[in-house]
Enzyme design. Structure first.
Site, PDB file in Angstrom:
ATOM      1  N   GLU A 170       0.805  -1.224   0.000  1.00 53.20           N
ATOM      2  CA  GLU A 170       0.000   0.000   0.000  1.00 53.20           C
ATOM      3  C   GLU A 170       0.840   1.278   0.000  1.00 53.20           C
ATOM      4  O   GLU A 170       0.362   2.331   0.425  1.00 53.20           O
ATOM      5  CB  GLU A 170      -0.930   0.016   1.215  1.00 53.20           C
ATOM      6  CG  GLU A 170      -1.994  -1.063   1.196  1.00 53.20           C
ATOM      7  CD  GLU A 170      -3.080  -0.783   2.221  1.00 53.20           C
ATOM      8  OE1 GLU A 170      -4.161  -0.350   1.822  1.00 53.20           O
ATOM      9  OE2 GLU A 170      -2.811  -0.988   3.421  1.00 53.20           O
ATOM     10  N   HIS A 225      -0.151   5.280   8.036  1.00 51.74           N
ATOM     11  CA  HIS A 225      -1.346   4.523   7.649  1.00 51.74           C
ATOM     12  C   HIS A 225      -1.538   3.397   8.645  1.00 51.74           C
ATOM     13  O   HIS A 225      -0.625   2.605   8.880  1.00 51.74           O
ATOM     14  CB  HIS A 225      -1.224   3.957   6.239  1.00 51.74           C
ATOM     15  CG  HIS A 225      -2.315   2.974   5.925  1.00 51.74           C
ATOM     16  ND1 HIS A 225      -3.650   3.291   6.025  1.00 51.74           N
ATOM     17  CD2 HIS A 225      -2.282   1.659   5.557  1.00 51.74           C
ATOM     18  CE1 HIS A 225      -4.385   2.238   5.718  1.00 51.74           C
ATOM     19  NE2 HIS A 225      -3.577   1.228   5.444  1.00 51.74           N
ATOM     20  N   HIS A 285      -4.403   0.481  10.731  1.00 52.81           N
ATOM     21  CA  HIS A 285      -5.652  -0.293  10.766  1.00 52.81           C
ATOM     22  C   HIS A 285      -6.201  -0.338  12.196  1.00 52.81           C
ATOM     23  O   HIS A 285      -6.897  -1.285  12.561  1.00 52.81           O
ATOM     24  CB  HIS A 285      -5.402  -1.723  10.281  1.00 52.81           C
ATOM     25  CG  HIS A 285      -4.876  -1.829   8.888  1.00 52.81           C
ATOM     26  ND1 HIS A 285      -4.322  -2.986   8.380  1.00 52.81           N
ATOM     27  CD2 HIS A 285      -4.813  -0.917   7.883  1.00 52.81           C
ATOM     28  CE1 HIS A 285      -3.948  -2.784   7.120  1.00 52.81           C
ATOM     29  NE2 HIS A 285      -4.225  -1.537   6.794  1.00 52.81           N
ATOM     30  N   HIS A 334     -11.399  -0.333   6.583  1.00 48.36           N
ATOM     31  CA  HIS A 334      -9.958  -0.484   6.437  1.00 48.36           C
ATOM     32  C   HIS A 334      -9.173   0.155   7.591  1.00 48.36           C
ATOM     33  O   HIS A 334      -8.539  -0.555   8.362  1.00 48.36           O
ATOM     34  CB  HIS A 334      -9.573   0.145   5.091  1.00 48.36           C
ATOM     35  CG  HIS A 334      -8.154  -0.048   4.686  1.00 48.36           C
ATOM     36  ND1 HIS A 334      -7.706   0.222   3.416  1.00 48.36           N
ATOM     37  CD2 HIS A 334      -7.055  -0.442   5.369  1.00 48.36           C
ATOM     38  CE1 HIS A 334      -6.416  -0.030   3.334  1.00 48.36           C
ATOM     39  NE2 HIS A 334      -5.998  -0.434   4.502  1.00 48.36           N
TER      40      HIS A 334
HETATM   41 ZN   LIG Z   1      -4.033  -0.699   4.943  1.00 52.75          ZN
END
Ligand SMILES: [Zn+2]
Length: 257
Positions: free
Chosen positions: A97, A116, A118, A186
């Protein structure tokens, strides 16, 4: 929210009087530290990642090869162009990603660090009609509408991962000039003018989600920070952002110092 440049402690980017060489080394060490800190705080687990814009080449960014953030060491750091292609002939496996990071840097010259995550506390607010909103002064950067990126709206049925530059560009559009974007089904992304600010925002986004969930669970009306309170608290937080960064470094990355 515009990330206007300021020179307050913890608020400045690469212009802290360091030479380019020292700055590059410092940024690389801070990137390793940010990985360990975010893992220690539970913002990242086996998944998620953090990156930093190259201090001397704004058309590049630095990020670990694909591995658990808690395990990242200096030798794991790779360089990418803003299309997220690895540089220097590096053939190690990058994060799938990484396009999140490249497209945000391409669209936001003011951003020098991206996280980023989760984090499970945040995911419900990306799926619910209840918006994430600032309930604590530490999360004053959440003032205004926190955008929610809906992958399905643009790309139909997917595995929800950001797998290429088109998907990354759509996510960057959703970030717009904000500090945080939620990603339905996500997780979320937090951006900052440097690593301490991006880490601060990622951590307090997660904490705010937990506190907001608790407040809603009490069953009464919930009072959030007003826009004026957000503005005033953000000014204060910028003055003290270096303190938690120093604490987290000593707690989670003492072995690196
Ligand atoms: Zn992700």
């Amino acid at each position: 929210m515009n990330l206007d440049h300021d020179t307050s402690p913890g608020g400045a980017g690469p212009s802290r009087g360091m030479s380019p060489a020292a700055s590059a080394g410092t940024v690389s060490n801070d990137l390793v530290a940010a990985n360990r800190i975010l893992a220690g705080l539970g913002v990242l687990d086996g998944f998620g990642h953090v990156s930093v814009r190259h201090p001397d080449r704004p058309d590049r960014y630095l990020m670990s090869r694909a591995c658990p953030p808690e395990h990242v060491e200096a030798g794991d750091i790779m360089a990418f162009d803003l299309d997220s292609a690895p540089l220097d002939g590096d053939l190690r496996t990058p994060y799938l990603e990484r396009f999140i990071h490249g497209r945000i840097y391409a669209s936001r010259p003011d951003v020098r660090a991206v996280v980023h995550s989760h984090a499970p506390a945040v995911v419900p607010f990306a799926a619910s009609s209840v918006p994430l909103a600032p309930i604590s002064h530490m999360a004053s950067f959440l003032g205004g509408d926190v955008p929610v990126f809906e992958m399905r709206e643009h790309f139909g049925m997917t595995d929800l991962l950001i797998r290429d530059n088109d998907q990354g560009a759509r996510l960057a559009e959703a970030v717009a000039d904000g500090a945080v974007v939620l990603m339905r089904g996500h997780g979320f992304c937090a951006v900052g003018r440097d690593l301490p600010e991006a880490v601060f925002r990622a951590h307090y986004t997660q904490q705010n989600a937990d506190l907001q969930h608790r407040a809603i669970g009490l069953g009464g009306a919930v009072k959030y920070l007003s826009p004026c309170e957000c503005e005033l608290a953000t000014r204060t937080n910028r003055q003290v952002m270096g303190r938690p960064w120093a604490l987290w470094k000593s707690k989670f990355v003492a072995a690196l110092d």
